[in-house]
Each structure stands twice: as structure tokens, then as C-alpha cells.
Enzyme design. Structure first.
Site, PDB file in Angstrom:
ATOM      1  N   ARG A 166       0.863  -1.170   0.000  1.00  0.00           N
ATOM      2  CA  ARG A 166       0.000   0.000   0.000  1.00  0.00           C
ATOM      3  C   ARG A 166       0.905   1.228   0.000  1.00  0.00           C
ATOM      4  O   ARG A 166       2.094   1.132   0.310  1.00  0.00           O
ATOM      5  CB  ARG A 166      -0.877   0.011   1.251  1.00  0.00           C
ATOM      6  CG  ARG A 166      -1.963  -1.028   1.231  1.00  0.00           C
ATOM      7  CD  ARG A 166      -2.732  -1.020   2.534  1.00  0.00           C
ATOM      8  NE  ARG A 166      -3.352   0.276   2.776  1.00  0.00           N
ATOM      9  CZ  ARG A 166      -3.830   0.656   3.962  1.00  0.00           C
ATOM     10  NH1 ARG A 166      -3.727  -0.134   5.007  1.00  0.00           N
ATOM     11  NH2 ARG A 166      -4.400   1.833   4.094  1.00  0.00           N
ATOM     12  N   THR A 177     -11.006   6.463  18.302  1.00  0.00           N
ATOM     13  CA  THR A 177     -10.553   5.142  17.862  1.00  0.00           C
ATOM     14  C   THR A 177     -11.648   4.524  17.019  1.00  0.00           C
ATOM     15  O   THR A 177     -12.835   4.771  17.253  1.00  0.00           O
ATOM     16  CB  THR A 177     -10.194   4.188  19.018  1.00  0.00           C
ATOM     17  OG1 THR A 177      -9.881   2.907  18.458  1.00  0.00           O
ATOM     18  CG2 THR A 177     -11.325   4.018  20.009  1.00  0.00           C
ATOM     19  N   ARG A 233     -10.654  -1.617  21.090  1.00  0.00           N
ATOM     20  CA  ARG A 233     -10.137  -0.493  21.887  1.00  0.00           C
ATOM     21  C   ARG A 233     -11.272   0.266  22.566  1.00  0.00           C
ATOM     22  O   ARG A 233     -11.140   0.673  23.718  1.00  0.00           O
ATOM     23  CB  ARG A 233      -9.314   0.450  20.990  1.00  0.00           C
ATOM     24  CG  ARG A 233      -7.992  -0.171  20.548  1.00  0.00           C
ATOM     25  CD  ARG A 233      -7.257   0.728  19.561  1.00  0.00           C
ATOM     26  NE  ARG A 233      -5.986   0.125  19.132  1.00  0.00           N
ATOM     27  CZ  ARG A 233      -5.456   0.302  17.927  1.00  0.00           C
ATOM     28  NH1 ARG A 233      -6.074   1.046  17.026  1.00  0.00           N
ATOM     29  NH2 ARG A 233      -4.305  -0.277  17.623  1.00  0.00           N
ATOM     30  N   ARG A 256     -11.649   6.963  11.459  1.00  0.00           N
ATOM     31  CA  ARG A 256     -10.844   6.081  10.623  1.00  0.00           C
ATOM     32  C   ARG A 256      -9.854   6.931   9.843  1.00  0.00           C
ATOM     33  O   ARG A 256      -9.793   8.142  10.007  1.00  0.00           O
ATOM     34  CB  ARG A 256     -11.692   5.182   9.712  1.00  0.00           C
ATOM     35  CG  ARG A 256     -12.491   5.871   8.632  1.00  0.00           C
ATOM     36  CD  ARG A 256     -12.815   4.890   7.512  1.00  0.00           C
ATOM     37  NE  ARG A 256     -11.577   4.331   6.971  1.00  0.00           N
ATOM     38  CZ  ARG A 256     -11.325   4.218   5.675  1.00  0.00           C
ATOM     39  NH1 ARG A 256     -12.211   4.568   4.779  1.00  0.00           N
ATOM     40  NH2 ARG A 256     -10.182   3.732   5.253  1.00  0.00           N
TER      41      ARG A 256
HETATM   42  N1  LIG Z   1      -5.912  -1.390  11.099  1.00  0.00           N
HETATM   43  C1  LIG Z   1      -4.896  -0.466  10.744  1.00  0.00           C
HETATM   44  C2  LIG Z   1      -3.559  -0.875  11.216  1.00  0.00           C
HETATM   45  N2  LIG Z   1      -3.000  -2.026  10.798  1.00  0.00           N
HETATM   46  C3  LIG Z   1      -1.793  -2.172  11.435  1.00  0.00           C
HETATM   47  C4  LIG Z   1      -1.614  -1.065  12.252  1.00  0.00           C
HETATM   48  C5  LIG Z   1      -0.484  -0.802  13.144  1.00  0.00           C
HETATM   49  C6  LIG Z   1       0.718  -1.663  13.034  1.00  0.00           C
HETATM   50  C7  LIG Z   1       0.535  -3.066  13.493  1.00  0.00           C
HETATM   51  O1  LIG Z   1      -0.325  -3.397  14.323  1.00  0.00           O
HETATM   52  O2  LIG Z   1       1.333  -3.903  13.041  1.00  0.00           O
HETATM   53  C8  LIG Z   1      -2.716  -0.231  12.118  1.00  0.00           C
HETATM   54  C9  LIG Z   1      -2.958   1.060  12.774  1.00  0.00           C
HETATM   55  C10 LIG Z   1      -3.259   0.947  14.237  1.00  0.00           C
HETATM   56  O3  LIG Z   1      -3.907  -0.009  14.669  1.00  0.00           O
HETATM   57  O4  LIG Z   1      -2.872   1.845  14.980  1.00  0.00           O
END
Ligand SMILES: NCc1[nH]cc(CCC(=O)O)c1CC(=O)O
Length: 308
Positions: A12, A124, A129, A146
Site C-alpha cells: 500500500r 478510535t 479499543r 478512521r
Molecule cells: N488497522 C490499521 C492498522 N494495521 C496495522 C496497524 C499498526 C501496526 C501493526 O499493528 O502492526 C494499524 C494502525 C493501528 O492499529 O494503529
């Protein structure tokens, strides 16, 4: 494989994705001597403003990269393991899970959670969370958001939100650790299954590539995330479920903790199990069965907000 052509890594284009893909590219070149070229892929999840759930969940990010693997446009792809659905994809292999970064969640804002004012606005988009924040501080106003981590952090800078919760590993990858006010220990906030870990995927029929990519695999990470993701799979939940799971090997023993939290934070079931790392999958299966015995289904079903 053409020995001289660089390996094409599909990624990405977000800052976090480019950063983690860059880390993998460097590690892989160093260990195998192969050059690696990053190929940016724009996905529907990156361009649409719709809530993620409405365009098919985080699967939209993953599917665009998998399509490029299957068509042969790229040789392998790097994903955040947390974003991968638990159903194994047809024709695609999980070729490597590099050594995991910090799995914990972090609060970004002006103060620690306990020191935020009553009714502070916390952003969040993750039900896991939300539920755990509500259990810790029922007075907070949780604001669904988001977007990329940098977009979310901007809402704190602009004053729209008092704080946001993000994965520590992701914050490191985008160079924003200086904005962390508190890192939550797993007993306060259990991370998402696979959080902090990366996944390298390639076509299942490319044995040459699988062998090469194995150079950056970390077996201990694979064991831990296998246990965590098995819990998620058995509970038939996805990354948008209020399910936490964290496993780690200590002295050749795998310790797994998993939890489900009601959406309003009013109920939580949290259980742990330990066993041989060779039995990671069984350990996950057994713990999920125990969670279900204790009413996990019912707890997850207690929603007071729109599912997201
Ligand atoms: N869903 C989005 C996403 N996918 C992975 C990460 C963070 C890096 C990881 O967990 O490896 C994030 C952002 C977050 O949750 O803050």
C-alpha cells in the site's frame, strides 16, 4: 527466477505501509543479496471515505495486493498481519512473519489516560479499543474515527480530539513515538491478534520465492501469532471484533491470553493458557473453546453502538 531482476514487493502507499515494506526490503536484500523494488498499489480502502465496514472491512486493502500477486504483477506483498482475515486465501502462501515489533497499544495526546479530564474525547475506530477504554474510563467520550495514523494524530493536534489510541509499532514506523503519552500493558488493554507483526505473502505455487522469503521469517513470531489468530478464527471474529489476544514464548513455553469485551465495557472475559510452542494452534483452539464456554458469544453480542 531471474537472478538479476529485482524482486517486486507490492505495498500500500500509506506512510506506514511504505515504511514497513522498506524495512522488509532492506532485511531481505541484506540476507539474500537480491535487490527489492517497491511497487505501490492503491486500494479502495485508501481512496474511499466510506466507513471501512461498508466497503468490505480491512479486507479491501489486502485483496488488492493479493490480486497483484495472483496476476504476477508483483512477486510478494507485505501486510500488517493484524489486517489479514483468518481464512487462508486460495493460491496464496504466508511465506514469512518477520520478527514482531512491540505489540502494545499506545495513547497519543497531552496526558496519560488517568490524567485526562472527565468526558475527554478519545478517537478510535476499533471496537476492541472502544470496549477496553470504556472498561478503564467509563466517563470518556469515544469518537469513532478512521483513516491513516497520521490523519488520526492530526485530529489531536487540531483540538478536534483530546487523544487517540494507536498501535505502538505503527507509530514507530511512521516516526511519531514522540506523541505517545502512555503505552498500555496487555493487562490494561489486550492487543489485537497479530498486532505489531508483518506478513509476507506470495503465490503458493512459487516454491522458489517461498524459500527466498523464508530468510526473514521468525519462527517464534509465527508461533505466537498462530495461537492468537486461531482464537480469532474459532470465535469467528475479524479485526473489527472486540477480541484481544496476545501470545509470547518464555523459556520454551508459549503463554497465550485472550479476551472478549462487551461493547460498552461492562463485561469482560479474559483467560490464559500455556503450552508447548509446537501446539500453538491447539492452544488457541482450546482457549477459544473455554471463552465460548464462559459466554464469549453473548458478551460479543452485547452491542450498544453500531458494529464497525
Ligand atoms: N488497522 C490499521 C492498522 N494495521 C496495522 C496497524 C499498526 C501496526 C501493526 O499493528 O502492526 C494499524 C494502525 C493501528 O492499529 O494503529
Amino acid at each position: 527466477m531471474n537472478e538479476r531482476a529485482p524482486l517486486r514487493l507490492g505495498t500500500r502507499r500509506s506512510l506506514m505501509a511504505m515504511s514497513q515494506s522498506g524495512l522488509v526490503a532492506d532485511a531481505l536484500s541484506q540476507r539474500t543479496g537480491h535487490a527489492v523494488e517497491l511497487v505501490g498499489v492503491t486500494t479502495e480502502g485508501d481512496v474511499s471515505r466510506a466507513l471501512l465496514a461498508q466497503i468490505g472491512g480491512t479486507g479491501v486493502f489486502v485483496n488488492a495486493l493479493r490480486d497483484r500477486l495472483l496476476s504476477g504483477e508483483v512477486d510478494f506483498a507485505v501486510h500488517s498481519l493484524k489486517d489479514l482475515p483468518t481464512t487462508p486465501p486460495e493460491g496464496i502462501a504466508l511465506a514469512a512473519t518477520p520478527r514482531r515489533d512491540d505489540p502494545r497499544d499506545a495513547l497519543c495526546g497531552p496526558a496519560k489516560l488517568a490524567d485526562l479530564p472527565r468526558g475527554a474525547r478519545i478517537g478510535t475506530g476499533s471496537p476492541r479499543r472502544v470496549a477496553q477504554l470504556r472498561a478503564l474510563r467509563p466517563d470518556l467520550e469515544i469518537v469513532p474515527i478512521r483513516g491513516n495514523a497520521d490523519t488520526r494524530l492530526r485530529k489531536v493536534g487540531s483540538g478536534e480530539l483530546d487523544a487517540v489510541v494507536l498501535a505502538y509499532a505503527g507509530l514507530r514506523r511512521i516516526g511519531r513515538l514522540d506523541e505517545v503519552a502512555e503505552v498500555f500493558e496487555p493487562d490494561q488493554m489486550l492487543p489485537a491478534p497479530g498486532q505489531g507483526a508483518l506478513a509476507l505473502e506470495c503465490r503458493a505455487d512459487r516454491a522458489d520465492l517461498r524459500e527466498l522469503l523464508a530468510a526473514v521469517d521468525d519462527p517464534a513470531t509465527r508461533t505466537a501469532v498462530t495461537a492468537e489468530r486461531t482464537v480469532l478464527a474459532v470465535l469467528e471474529a475479524g479485526c473489527s471484533a472486540p477480541v484481544g489476544a496476545y501470545a509470547a514464548e518464555v523459556e520454551q513455553k508459549l503463554h497465550l491470553t485472550a479476551s472478549v469485551v462487551a461493547h460498552d465495557g461492562s463485561r469482560q472475559i479474559r483467560l490464559s493458557a500455556s503450552g508447548s510452542p509446537e501446539r500453538a494452534e491447539e492452544l488457541g483452539r482450546e482457549l477459544a473453546a473455554r471463552l465460548l464456554d464462559r459466554g464469549a458469544d453473548q458478551v460479543m453480542g452485547e452491542r450498544d453502538i453500531e458494529p464497525r
